[in-house]
Write a protein that holds these residues in place. Structure first.
Motif, PDB file in Angstrom:
ATOM      1  N   ILE A 127      24.898  26.631  35.455  1.00  0.00           N
ATOM      2  CA  ILE A 127      24.622  27.935  36.382  1.00  0.00           C
ATOM      3  C   ILE A 127      23.078  27.787  34.360  1.00  0.00           C
ATOM      4  N   TRP A 128      22.060  28.682  35.185  1.00  0.00           N
ATOM      5  CA  TRP A 128      20.749  28.671  33.891  1.00  0.00           C
ATOM      6  C   TRP A 128      21.244  30.120  32.944  1.00  0.00           C
ATOM      7  N   PRO A 129      21.346  29.562  31.424  1.00  0.00           N
ATOM      8  CA  PRO A 129      21.193  30.389  30.371  1.00  0.00           C
ATOM      9  C   PRO A 129      21.075  32.199  30.520  1.00  0.00           C
ATOM     10  N   GLU A 130      19.787  31.749  31.075  1.00  0.00           N
ATOM     11  CA  GLU A 130      19.331  33.110  31.452  1.00  0.00           C
ATOM     12  C   GLU A 130      19.709  33.717  31.987  1.00  0.00           C
ATOM     13  N   LEU A 131      19.326  32.741  33.295  1.00  0.00           N
ATOM     14  CA  LEU A 131      20.856  34.086  34.786  1.00  0.00           C
ATOM     15  C   LEU A 131      21.988  34.715  34.289  1.00  0.00           C
ATOM     16  N   SER A 132      22.715  34.254  33.686  1.00  0.00           N
ATOM     17  CA  SER A 132      24.140  33.905  32.947  1.00  0.00           C
ATOM     18  C   SER A 132      23.476  36.196  32.078  1.00  0.00           C
ATOM     19  N   LYS A 133      22.048  35.724  30.997  1.00  0.00           N
ATOM     20  CA  LYS A 133      21.874  36.705  30.079  1.00  0.00           C
ATOM     21  C   LYS A 133      21.625  37.875  30.683  1.00  0.00           C
ATOM     22  N   LEU A 134      20.881  37.590  31.975  1.00  0.00           N
ATOM     23  CA  LEU A 134      20.248  38.878  32.248  1.00  0.00           C
ATOM     24  C   LEU A 134      21.458  39.331  33.422  1.00  0.00           C
ATOM     25  N   LEU A 135      22.335  38.657  33.913  1.00  0.00           N
ATOM     26  CA  LEU A 135      23.832  39.394  34.510  1.00  0.00           C
ATOM     27  C   LEU A 135      23.945  39.834  33.907  1.00  0.00           C
ATOM     28  N   SER A 136      24.691  39.328  32.224  1.00  0.00           N
ATOM     29  CA  SER A 136      25.168  40.493  31.505  1.00  0.00           C
ATOM     30  C   SER A 136      24.444  41.508  31.413  1.00  0.00           C
ATOM     31  N   ASP A 137      23.589  41.485  30.301  1.00  0.00           N
ATOM     32  CA  ASP A 137      22.349  42.666  29.792  1.00  0.00           C
ATOM     33  C   ASP A 137      22.153  43.510  30.927  1.00  0.00           C
ATOM     34  N   SER A 138      22.061  42.717  31.920  1.00  0.00           N
ATOM     35  CA  SER A 138      22.362  44.449  33.685  1.00  0.00           C
ATOM     36  C   SER A 138      23.435  44.748  33.626  1.00  0.00           C
ATOM     37  N   GLY A 139      24.809  44.838  33.522  1.00  0.00           N
ATOM     38  CA  GLY A 139      26.338  44.998  33.642  1.00  0.00           C
ATOM     39  C   GLY A 139      26.613  44.567  34.935  1.00  0.00           C
ATOM     40  N   ILE A 140      26.649  43.072  34.242  1.00  0.00           N
ATOM     41  CA  ILE A 140      27.394  42.449  34.859  1.00  0.00           C
ATOM     42  C   ILE A 140      28.434  41.604  34.097  1.00  0.00           C
ATOM     43  N   HIS A 141      29.613  42.136  34.609  1.00  0.00           N
ATOM     44  CA  HIS A 141      30.890  41.439  33.582  1.00  0.00           C
ATOM     45  C   HIS A 141      31.937  40.644  34.573  1.00  0.00           C
ATOM     46  N   GLU A 142      33.029  39.456  34.391  1.00  0.00           N
ATOM     47  CA  GLU A 142      34.331  39.368  34.765  1.00  0.00           C
ATOM     48  C   GLU A 142      33.455  38.410  36.498  1.00  0.00           C
ATOM     49  N   TYR A 143      32.568  37.654  36.579  1.00  0.00           N
ATOM     50  CA  TYR A 143      31.597  37.251  37.698  1.00  0.00           C
ATOM     51  C   TYR A 143      32.361  36.202  38.459  1.00  0.00           C
ATOM     52  N   SER A 144      32.918  36.754  39.194  1.00  0.00           N
ATOM     53  CA  SER A 144      33.781  34.933  39.746  1.00  0.00           C
ATOM     54  C   SER A 144      33.510  35.156  41.490  1.00  0.00           C
ATOM     55  N   ILE A 145      33.913  33.688  41.127  1.00  0.00           N
ATOM     56  CA  ILE A 145      33.383  33.089  43.176  1.00  0.00           C
ATOM     57  C   ILE A 145      34.741  32.502  43.594  1.00  0.00           C
ATOM     58  N   PHE A 146      35.303  32.752  44.874  1.00  0.00           N
ATOM     59  CA  PHE A 146      36.384  31.846  45.203  1.00  0.00           C
ATOM     60  C   PHE A 146      35.505  31.200  46.683  1.00  0.00           C
ATOM     61  N   LEU A 147      36.667  30.185  46.581  1.00  0.00           N
ATOM     62  CA  LEU A 147      35.963  29.231  48.363  1.00  0.00           C
ATOM     63  C   LEU A 147      37.107  29.084  49.213  1.00  0.00           C
ATOM     64  N   ASP A 148      37.086  29.781  50.618  1.00  0.00           N
ATOM     65  CA  ASP A 148      37.597  29.862  51.158  1.00  0.00           C
ATOM     66  C   ASP A 148      37.173  28.181  51.990  1.00  0.00           C
ATOM     67  N   GLU A 149      37.777  27.012  51.592  1.00  0.00           N
ATOM     68  CA  GLU A 149      37.206  25.484  52.288  1.00  0.00           C
ATOM     69  C   GLU A 149      37.139  25.592  53.565  1.00  0.00           C
ATOM     70  N   GLN A 150      38.144  26.144  54.260  1.00  0.00           N
ATOM     71  CA  GLN A 150      38.512  26.475  55.250  1.00  0.00           C
ATOM     72  C   GLN A 150      37.467  27.004  56.763  1.00  0.00           C
ATOM     73  N   THR A 151      36.966  28.410  56.058  1.00  0.00           N
ATOM     74  CA  THR A 151      35.933  28.759  56.870  1.00  0.00           C
ATOM     75  C   THR A 151      34.283  28.834  56.193  1.00  0.00           C
ATOM     76  N   LEU A 152      34.316  28.370  54.640  1.00  0.00           N
ATOM     77  CA  LEU A 152      33.018  28.636  53.645  1.00  0.00           C
ATOM     78  C   LEU A 152      33.278  29.447  53.327  1.00  0.00           C
ATOM     79  N   THR A 153      33.627  30.023  53.499  1.00  0.00           N
ATOM     80  CA  THR A 153      32.741  32.071  52.751  1.00  0.00           C
ATOM     81  C   THR A 153      33.667  32.409  51.443  1.00  0.00           C
ATOM     82  N   LEU A 154      32.416  32.980  51.422  1.00  0.00           N
ATOM     83  CA  LEU A 154      32.443  32.820  49.137  1.00  0.00           C
ATOM     84  C   LEU A 154      32.742  34.558  49.237  1.00  0.00           C
TER      85      LEU A 154
END
Length: 104
Positions: A25-52
């Motif tokens: 992930i681009w450092p400038e994107l991580s910084k933007l998200l964090s500076d905007s107030g987004i923390h502990e951002y996780s994404i999980f993948l269900d490999e059977q349905t491809l749902t994130l």
């Protein structure tokens, strides 16, 4: 903090590429998200349905309307559009989830 969860959809065959792009992930994107107030951002993948499944903590007073207009976010969306289901503006198709249980 506000807990926020939503789903997105990955196109078939792009599981490894999706992980690779997020591992780099681009450092400038991580910084933007964090500076905007987004923390502990996780994404999980269900490999059977491809749902994130995404989970994040948002600071009180988080303003979600600022994120989509940022040029860094628009560039990221364009970069990811070939491997995810997207809207006409390249934003990922998201489905908000309603919290029905929480345990500390």
């Amino acid at each position: 903090m506000i807990r926020n969860a939503f789903t997105m959809k990955l196109k078939p065959g792009f599981e490894a590429e999706y992980k690779k792009r997020h591992d780099e992930i681009w450092p400038e994107l991580s910084k933007l998200l964090s500076d905007s107030g987004i923390h502990e951002y996780s994404i999980f993948l269900d490999e059977q349905t491809l749902t994130l499944f995404a989970f994040q903590k948002l600071e009180d007073g988080f303003e979600p309307s600022k994120i989509p207009n940022d040029p860094i976010v628009k560039k990221w969306w364009a970069y990811m559009a070939d491997i995810m289901e997207t809207n006409d503006d390249n934003s990922p198709v998201e489905t908000s989830l309603r919290e029905v249980f929480f345990m500390e």
